[in-house]
Design a protein around this motif. Structure first.
Motif, PDB file in Angstrom:
ATOM      1  N   LEU A   1      27.844  40.105  31.125  1.00 16.51           N
ATOM      2  CA  LEU A   1      27.581  41.528  30.917  1.00 16.51           C
ATOM      3  C   LEU A   1      28.594  42.386  31.662  1.00 16.51           C
ATOM      4  O   LEU A   1      29.152  43.345  31.110  1.00 16.51           O
ATOM      5  CB  LEU A   1      26.164  41.863  31.393  1.00 16.51           C
ATOM      6  CG  LEU A   1      25.808  43.350  31.512  1.00 16.51           C
ATOM      7  CD1 LEU A   1      25.879  44.037  30.151  1.00 16.51           C
ATOM      8  CD2 LEU A   1      24.422  43.508  32.129  1.00 16.51           C
ATOM      9  N   GLN A   2      28.865  42.049  32.905  1.00 17.92           N
ATOM     10  CA  GLN A   2      29.794  42.853  33.704  1.00 17.92           C
ATOM     11  C   GLN A   2      31.219  42.786  33.173  1.00 17.92           C
ATOM     12  O   GLN A   2      32.027  43.694  33.420  1.00 17.92           O
ATOM     13  CB  GLN A   2      29.752  42.384  35.159  1.00 17.92           C
ATOM     14  CG  GLN A   2      28.412  42.631  35.839  1.00 17.92           C
ATOM     15  CD  GLN A   2      28.440  42.225  37.293  1.00 17.92           C
ATOM     16  OE1 GLN A   2      28.928  42.952  38.162  1.00 17.92           O
ATOM     17  NE2 GLN A   2      27.926  41.038  37.586  1.00 17.92           N
ATOM     18  N   GLN A   3      31.542  41.732  32.446  1.00 18.10           N
ATOM     19  CA  GLN A   3      32.913  41.548  31.960  1.00 18.10           C
ATOM     20  C   GLN A   3      33.158  42.155  30.580  1.00 18.10           C
ATOM     21  O   GLN A   3      34.282  42.110  30.078  1.00 18.10           O
ATOM     22  CB  GLN A   3      33.234  40.050  31.935  1.00 18.10           C
ATOM     23  CG  GLN A   3      33.301  39.426  33.324  1.00 18.10           C
ATOM     24  CD  GLN A   3      33.257  37.911  33.288  1.00 18.10           C
ATOM     25  OE1 GLN A   3      33.296  37.310  32.218  1.00 18.10           O
ATOM     26  NE2 GLN A   3      33.138  37.294  34.465  1.00 18.10           N
ATOM     27  N   VAL A   4      32.124  42.724  29.952  1.00 21.37           N
ATOM     28  CA  VAL A   4      32.302  43.325  28.632  1.00 21.37           C
ATOM     29  C   VAL A   4      33.288  44.483  28.720  1.00 21.37           C
ATOM     30  O   VAL A   4      33.155  45.382  29.547  1.00 21.37           O
ATOM     31  CB  VAL A   4      30.956  43.820  28.064  1.00 21.37           C
ATOM     32  CG1 VAL A   4      31.174  44.623  26.776  1.00 21.37           C
ATOM     33  CG2 VAL A   4      30.032  42.630  27.793  1.00 21.37           C
ATOM     34  N   SER A   5      34.269  44.466  27.843  1.00 19.09           N
ATOM     35  CA  SER A   5      35.336  45.468  27.862  1.00 19.09           C
ATOM     36  C   SER A   5      35.269  46.351  26.624  1.00 19.09           C
ATOM     37  O   SER A   5      34.525  46.081  25.672  1.00 19.09           O
ATOM     38  CB  SER A   5      36.698  44.778  27.898  1.00 19.09           C
ATOM     39  OG  SER A   5      36.928  44.056  26.683  1.00 19.09           O
ATOM     40  N   GLU A   6      36.067  47.396  26.625  1.00 22.99           N
ATOM     41  CA  GLU A   6      36.206  48.244  25.441  1.00 22.99           C
ATOM     42  C   GLU A   6      36.630  47.409  24.240  1.00 22.99           C
ATOM     43  O   GLU A   6      36.098  47.579  23.135  1.00 22.99           O
ATOM     44  CB  GLU A   6      37.243  49.336  25.718  1.00 22.99           C
ATOM     45  CG  GLU A   6      37.601  50.181  24.501  1.00 22.99           C
ATOM     46  CD  GLU A   6      38.806  51.062  24.761  1.00 22.99           C
ATOM     47  OE1 GLU A   6      39.911  50.691  24.313  1.00 22.99           O
ATOM     48  OE2 GLU A   6      38.650  52.103  25.420  1.00 22.99           O
ATOM     49  N   ALA A   7      37.567  46.496  24.441  1.00 21.35           N
ATOM     50  CA  ALA A   7      38.035  45.650  23.337  1.00 21.35           C
ATOM     51  C   ALA A   7      36.906  44.782  22.785  1.00 21.35           C
ATOM     52  O   ALA A   7      36.829  44.546  21.576  1.00 21.35           O
ATOM     53  CB  ALA A   7      39.193  44.777  23.810  1.00 21.35           C
ATOM     54  N   ASP A   8      36.015  44.306  23.659  1.00 21.47           N
ATOM     55  CA  ASP A   8      34.880  43.502  23.201  1.00 21.47           C
ATOM     56  C   ASP A   8      33.954  44.325  22.311  1.00 21.47           C
ATOM     57  O   ASP A   8      33.488  43.845  21.268  1.00 21.47           O
ATOM     58  CB  ASP A   8      34.097  42.957  24.395  1.00 21.47           C
ATOM     59  CG  ASP A   8      34.864  41.929  25.198  1.00 21.47           C
ATOM     60  OD1 ASP A   8      35.633  41.159  24.585  1.00 21.47           O
ATOM     61  OD2 ASP A   8      34.699  41.906  26.426  1.00 21.47           O
ATOM     62  N   VAL A   9      33.648  45.554  22.734  1.00 25.85           N
ATOM     63  CA  VAL A   9      32.773  46.415  21.947  1.00 25.85           C
ATOM     64  C   VAL A   9      33.392  46.694  20.583  1.00 25.85           C
ATOM     65  O   VAL A   9      32.737  46.605  19.544  1.00 25.85           O
ATOM     66  CB  VAL A   9      32.476  47.729  22.695  1.00 25.85           C
ATOM     67  CG1 VAL A   9      31.697  48.703  21.807  1.00 25.85           C
ATOM     68  CG2 VAL A   9      31.703  47.439  23.977  1.00 25.85           C
ATOM     69  N   HIS A  10      34.702  47.026  20.576  1.00 30.25           N
ATOM     70  CA  HIS A  10      35.389  47.266  19.308  1.00 30.25           C
ATOM     71  C   HIS A  10      35.336  46.028  18.412  1.00 30.25           C
ATOM     72  O   HIS A  10      35.056  46.125  17.208  1.00 30.25           O
ATOM     73  CB  HIS A  10      36.844  47.646  19.576  1.00 30.25           C
ATOM     74  CG  HIS A  10      37.014  49.026  20.118  1.00 30.25           C
ATOM     75  ND1 HIS A  10      38.214  49.475  20.638  1.00 30.25           N
ATOM     76  CD2 HIS A  10      36.149  50.070  20.243  1.00 30.25           C
ATOM     77  CE1 HIS A  10      38.080  50.731  21.034  1.00 30.25           C
ATOM     78  NE2 HIS A  10      36.830  51.099  20.817  1.00 30.25           N
ATOM     79  N   ARG A  11      35.614  44.877  18.994  1.00 28.24           N
ATOM     80  CA  ARG A  11      35.698  43.642  18.210  1.00 28.24           C
ATOM     81  C   ARG A  11      34.360  43.300  17.546  1.00 28.24           C
ATOM     82  O   ARG A  11      34.308  43.010  16.347  1.00 28.24           O
ATOM     83  CB  ARG A  11      36.137  42.490  19.109  1.00 28.24           C
ATOM     84  CG  ARG A  11      36.117  41.119  18.430  1.00 28.24           C
ATOM     85  CD  ARG A  11      36.618  40.042  19.391  1.00 28.24           C
ATOM     86  NE  ARG A  11      35.894  40.047  20.646  1.00 28.24           N
ATOM     87  CZ  ARG A  11      34.691  39.517  20.818  1.00 28.24           C
ATOM     88  NH1 ARG A  11      34.075  38.927  19.797  1.00 28.24           N
ATOM     89  NH2 ARG A  11      34.093  39.547  22.004  1.00 28.24           N
ATOM     90  N   VAL A  12      33.263  43.322  18.314  1.00 25.97           N
ATOM     91  CA  VAL A  12      31.993  42.887  17.738  1.00 25.97           C
ATOM     92  C   VAL A  12      31.464  43.894  16.715  1.00 25.97           C
ATOM     93  O   VAL A  12      30.870  43.501  15.703  1.00 25.97           O
ATOM     94  CB  VAL A  12      30.946  42.620  18.838  1.00 25.97           C
ATOM     95  CG1 VAL A  12      31.400  41.469  19.725  1.00 25.97           C
ATOM     96  CG2 VAL A  12      30.627  43.860  19.664  1.00 25.97           C
ATOM     97  N   LEU A  13      31.681  45.181  16.948  1.00 27.34           N
ATOM     98  CA  LEU A  13      31.238  46.166  15.963  1.00 27.34           C
ATOM     99  C   LEU A  13      32.033  46.037  14.668  1.00 27.34           C
ATOM    100  O   LEU A  13      31.467  46.107  13.571  1.00 27.34           O
ATOM    101  CB  LEU A  13      31.361  47.579  16.523  1.00 27.34           C
ATOM    102  CG  LEU A  13      30.306  47.994  17.555  1.00 27.34           C
ATOM    103  CD1 LEU A  13      30.609  49.389  18.078  1.00 27.34           C
ATOM    104  CD2 LEU A  13      28.900  47.950  16.961  1.00 27.34           C
TER     105      LEU A  13
END
Length: 462
Positions: A419-431
């Protein structure tokens, strides 16, 4: 099911030490692992325990690997019905005696039914641990599944359906999400079931369901709190070890939900809703098979957690087309759902809110996310989890979620770091992978008066 990343604290004292110690780096908090023990009895019962003497209490939880997805065809609501039946009489306990064994000594008990699991949980002073272990073994092995108990609890469940689905102005909307979102998988049966299916059930149907799923090799016992490990093992062996492992296999859900090939739309009407609403869903992978669930849950929190969230600011505050909004990433043993919804403000229609929901999700999926915004949401999620896990009950819930939904108890010690390592790129990628780049199901929810004039392009009314 909701975000339950683990790596919880072993005690309140340990929590204080962690809070004051410096993080590994500028953004990540180092959280000690939960020291859990795990063993299996010869009859297949799984036992997970965490010794924690922070307070003189102990949590006892029985998680059965059966949920609404396992309801027989045409008998929706059976798993939920059994949540109620398990509080009735047994060979050696009167009906509702579990209340006396917990509440009368200053403790509490409850239960819940989900898509994949049914869990029963108690918290009591630790000197009553032996009694609670006996009681859980008693209602597993000696439950009275008789006509009287069946009919009385069926009536209770039917009334619960009337109150939560029919009387609630938006109960039919949320009850329609699973049936509309799945085509093949039995998740399409709502957990609460239906009055028609319950009325069609016979006592023998109920007995067969109990014999099929309520067995030691389909259960996980979780004990957390103030106890002696050797004494716990002895009591577990004494009260559960004698139960035989049935020779028949446990039925498994093998249905595979196909990928969506097009966007779908349904209309649901309500006799009680004062205003319209709209809900949109997308399929997401099983919780145990994907590292993307936690970034999806962060994305849902960015969209809907609190008055500063993106959906609230856009739909409720700026455009004033909605009075309530929400988003959720629901991880399950099988395919889960990412859901966004809005209950409209007076004078507005579902199409207006639907357009804004899509715009906000696309914006989140493609545009830069402020560091402060992302950090705030992750801190809120992390804080919620750590706060819950200051109790023995919270520790046990985290282990149950990790073990039965996320694929293994070890997730309890990795998910908070993830959870702490979630990045902006992760949010963009999964959405972009599961939401903006995938097909959706949309449910337009209309007051009964609007039924005669649905918006263009609507599918069949449900």
């Amino acid at each position: 099911m909701h975000l339950r990343p683990a790596a919880l604290l072993a005690s309140l004292t340990l929590f204080t030490a962690v809070a004051l110690s410096p993080p590994v780096n500028a953004t990540e908090l180092a959280i000690p692992s939960i020291q859990y023990r795990q063993r299996s009895l010869p009859n297949g019962l799984q036992v997970i325990s965490v010794e924690d003497h922070a307070s003189p209490n102990v949590a006892v939880q029985m998680w059965y690997h059966v949920g609404s997805k396992d309801d027989p065809q045409g008998r929706s609501g059976f798993a939920h019905l059994f949540e109620h039946l398990m509080f009735k009489s047994t060979k050696h306990m009167h009906a509702e005696q579990m209340d006396r064994l917990t509440e009368d000594v200053g403790g509490a008990n409850n239960a819940s039914t989900g898509d994949d699991v049914t869990n029963y949980f108690e918290i009591v002073p630790s000197n009553y641990l032996q009694t609670l272990l006996w009681a859980e073994a008693e209602r597993l092995s000696n439950l009275n599944v008789d006509e009287k108990n069946f009919k009385s609890e069926r009536a209770v469940v039917e009334e619960e359906y009337r109150q939560s689905v029919l009387a609630n102005p938006y109960g039919k909307l949320f009850n329609a999400i699973d049936p509309s979102s799945y085509t093949v998988h039995p998740y399409k049966r709502p957990t609460i079931g239906s009055i028609e299916d319950l009325e069609a059930a016979s006592l023998q149907n109920v007995i067969d369901f109990h014999n099929t799923f309520y067995r030691p090799d389909n259960a996980t016992l979780i004990v957390a709190g103030d106890f002696d490990p050797k004494q716990l093992d002895a009591w577990v062996d004494q009260y559960f070890g004698w139960m035989p492992k049935p020779a028949t296999p446990i039925p498994q859900v093998t249905a595979k939900e196909p990928a969506r090939k097009k966007n779908l739309r349904y209309t649901v009407t309500s006799e009680t809703a004062p205003l319209p609403a709209v809900a949109i869903t997308w399929l997401i992978p099983p919780a145990a098979d994907s590292a993307d669930l936690i970034p999806l849950q962060v994305a849902a929190a960015l969209l809907s957690q609190g008055d500063s969230s993106r959906l609230y600011q856009a739909l409720v505050y700026r455009h004033q087309v909605a009075q309530q909004v929400g988003a959720d990433a629901d991880g399950r043993v099988g395919p889960g759902l990412f859901t966004a919804y809005a209950i409209l403000a007076s004078g507005h229609r579902p199409a207006e809110a639907e357009k804004l929901l899509h715009e906000e999700i696309i914006w989140l999926a493609t545009q830069p996310i402020a560091v402060a915004e992302l950090d705030k949401v992750k801190t809120q999620l992390l804080t919620d989890e750590l706060r819950q896990r200051q109790t023995a009950q919270g520790i046990a819930f985290a282990l149950g979620q990790a073990s039965l939904i996320e694929g293994g108890a070890e997730h309890v010690n990795t998910d908070l770091a993830a959870l702490q390592q979630v990045s902006e790129a992760d949010v963009h990628r999964v959405l972009q992978k599961y939401v903006t780049g995938a097909h959706s199901v949309t449910i337009d929810y209309l007051p009964q008066a609007a039924k005669a004039a649905p918006a263009a392009g609507k599918g069949a009314a449900k």
